[in-house]
Scaffold this active site. Structure first.
Site, PDB file in Angstrom:
ATOM      1  N   HIS A 214     -11.930  -9.599  -0.859  1.00 52.90           N
ATOM      2  CA  HIS A 214     -11.431  -9.799  -0.973  1.00 52.90           C
ATOM      3  C   HIS A 214     -11.505 -11.120  -1.735  1.00 52.90           C
ATOM      4  CE1 HIS A 214      -7.934  -7.413   0.861  1.00 52.90           C
ATOM      5  NE2 HIS A 214      -8.814  -6.517  -0.441  1.00 52.90           N
TER       6      HIS A 214
ATOM      7  N   TYR B 276       0.726  -1.042  -0.294  1.00 55.97           N
ATOM      8  CA  TYR B 276       0.148   0.260   0.206  1.00 55.97           C
ATOM      9  C   TYR B 276       0.953   1.156  -0.064  1.00 55.97           C
ATOM     10  CZ  TYR B 276      -4.878  -2.966   1.114  1.00 55.97           C
ATOM     11  OH  TYR B 276      -5.342  -3.441   1.159  1.00 55.97           O
TER      12      TYR B 276
ATOM     13  N   HIS C 234     -16.803  -4.215  -1.402  1.00 54.57           N
ATOM     14  CA  HIS C 234     -15.364  -4.550  -1.362  1.00 54.57           C
ATOM     15  C   HIS C 234     -15.318  -6.041   0.044  1.00 54.57           C
ATOM     16  CE1 HIS C 234     -11.067  -3.990  -2.446  1.00 54.57           C
ATOM     17  NE2 HIS C 234     -11.107  -4.159  -0.908  1.00 54.57           N
TER      18      HIS C 234
END
Length: 495
Positions: A305, A129, A303
């Site tokens: 994963h 990130y 959202h």
């Protein structure tokens, strides 16, 4: 493809062909016994095939999907000849609301600015990130952002983009790995996920910038998913913002809801359908804001994963479920986008929103933690609403000491040992899932200046409304138009 309602059509040397089909798997779609789709026009010229057709909203055929007011996924594939075979990479998808299409604003004389990384060299990390805090362009008067587009340098690396507005205490630019220090910029302004496209705000609302909004810094967060751990890749991805001085009726905002992203919960391996929950209790919004108002929600981005399979957002008022605010029964990690709800839904102060995520970990042998890595998991719903409030998050997580106690562990170390050595089977997975749901939850509401309200709450029961009985009268309700462009990029087809 499994479960998809499909039509196949084209123009060959004998004329046109068109059939109503359904898919049983990744194989040739099966022709329906009842041909409920009506071909309106089919033409081929200049290397483009255009097919226009219609069907009843509710066709009363088990092989046809009903068209609902909720967003639906469209898939398409095309070939360069009329030999119908495997399409390979000639395919795509789009999530749209067929009954409530939202028109796009005209882009004549469009003005925009970009916020992107600048030649950032990726490390050889699978998950990384990167954050860049910078000042946005300054404007003498207030402007409204009406469209946001992704600017992606490396589609194989960029997993998602987030832009946060910083509080006034942030006054210096900064660029470094995200979450290596306490993040102060947490009010979501824009979001993009892998497979998504641009996003258009409704005509009544826009994101405010400039003028009396203040001279804020913004933090761009890019999640890189570098599967091959290749070092030295250079990236300049980010977001493009189209703006106008013609102000709209409302300032828009984005509220992050769901399950707080911390590793204090875990998803067991070998689970076919494991549920987690994150709750937003809007009762506590006035605890962190001097001025609070109801939310008029018009779009959502859900959202998770890789293990995510379904996401539902339940809406509760006075202890009763009144709606499913948003639903994705076929969540696909590779295709994430902001979706128009079709109509504005009012969330009153005091209502609860429950984000339920379904995961499949049948191919995993170890626990899946909540966390930032692509191999970790999340359960989030970003709500686009108006009028905007100085609000950044409304989430929850299982009360950890209650979880440890309920599972009979005396301390954190014992609980971790139990979780990692558990014989995970259908029985133990279901027992753990029920435990996570019934214990107290820590409910967290945070404003734009990181003032938080932390309370306890419980998870309500989420019900999925059963489908209404199919009646033949529904055949009079026609879907006026659905146009499928089989060749969006000018692919040449056989004459």
């Amino acid at each position: 493809m499994t479960g998809a309602d499909i039509v196949i059509g084209g123009v060959d040397n004998k004329g046109t062909y068109f059939t109503d089909r359904h898919a049983l798997g990744n194989s040739m779609p099966v022709v329906d016994q009842k041909q409920n789709y009506k071909l309106l026009s089919l033409s081929e010229s200049d290397g483009k095939t255009v097919m226009k057709f219609q069907r009843s909203i509710e066709s009363c055929d088990e092989n046809d999907l009903p068209v609902t007011i909720l967003p639906m996924k469209l898939i398409y594939a095309y070939g360069e000849t009329d030999d119908i075979s495997y399409h390979k990479a000639q395919r795509g998808t789009k999530e749209v609301n067929l009954l409530k299409y939202m028109p796009r604003a005209s882009l004549s004389n469009a003005t925009y600015f970009d916020i992107t990384m600048e030649n950032f060299m990726l490390p050889a990390n699978q998950t990384y990130y990167h954050c860049k805090t910078a000042r946005a362009p300054t404007f003498d008067s207030k402007q409204h952002i009406y469209r946001i587009e992704p600017v992606i340098t490396n589609y194989d690396l960029v997993h998602h983009l987030l832009l946060y507005r910083c509080p006034p205490t942030v006054t210096e630019p900064l660029e470094l790995e995200c979450y290596t220090k306490t993040e102060r910029c947490m009010e979501t302004i824009a979001v993009w996920g892998v497979g998504g496209g641009d996003f258009e705000f409704p005509e009544v609302a826009g994101l405010p910038i400039g003028g009396n909004v203040g001279d804020f810094f913004y933090r761009l967060e890019v999640h890189y998913n570098n599967v091959n751990k290749t070092a030295g890749r250079v990236d300049s991805s980010g977001l493009r913002f189209y703006y106008t001085s013609k102000l709209r009726q409302h300032d828009a905002g984005i509220l992050m809801t769901g399950l707080a992203v911390i590793p204090s919960y875990a998803i067991p391996p070998k689970a076919k359908s494991f549920l987690t929950y994150g709750m937003c209790d809007t009762t506590y919004i006035p605890k962190v804001l001097e001025t609070a108002n109801d939310l008029q929600v018009f779009s959502v981005m859900m959202h998770t994963h890789l293990a995510g399979r379904k996401v539902r957002v339940g809406h509760f008022r006075e202890g009763k479920q009144i709606d499913l605010l948003a639903v994705d029964e076929n969540y696909n990690f590779e295709f994430q986008q902001v979706t128009n709800l079709g109509k504005t839904k009012t969330v009153k102060l005091g209502d609860k929103l429950l984000v339920e995520c379904t995961y499949n970990t049948e191919n995993r042998n170890t626990l899946t933690q909540g966390g930032l890595s692509t191999s970790d998991e999340m359960c989030l719903a970003f709500l686009f609403y108006y009028p905007a409030m100085n609000l950044s998050g409304c989430e929850s997580l299982p009360h950890f000491s209650s979880l440890v106690s309920e599972m009979g562990a005396g301390d954190t170390g014992t609980w971790l040992y139990m979780m990692n050595t558990m014989a995970w089977n259908d029985s133990s997975i279901n027992e753990y899932q029920q435990t996570l749901k019934k214990i107290n939850q820590t409910v967290i509401v945070v404003n734009s200046f990181n003032k938080a309200s932390i309370t306890n709450g419980t998870i309500p029961d989420l019900k999925v409304s059963p489908p209404e009985p199919c009646v033949r009268a529904c055949a009079t309700k026609n879907l006026a138009f659905m146009s499928l462009f089989l060749c969006l990029a000018g692919v040449t087809t056989a004459e």
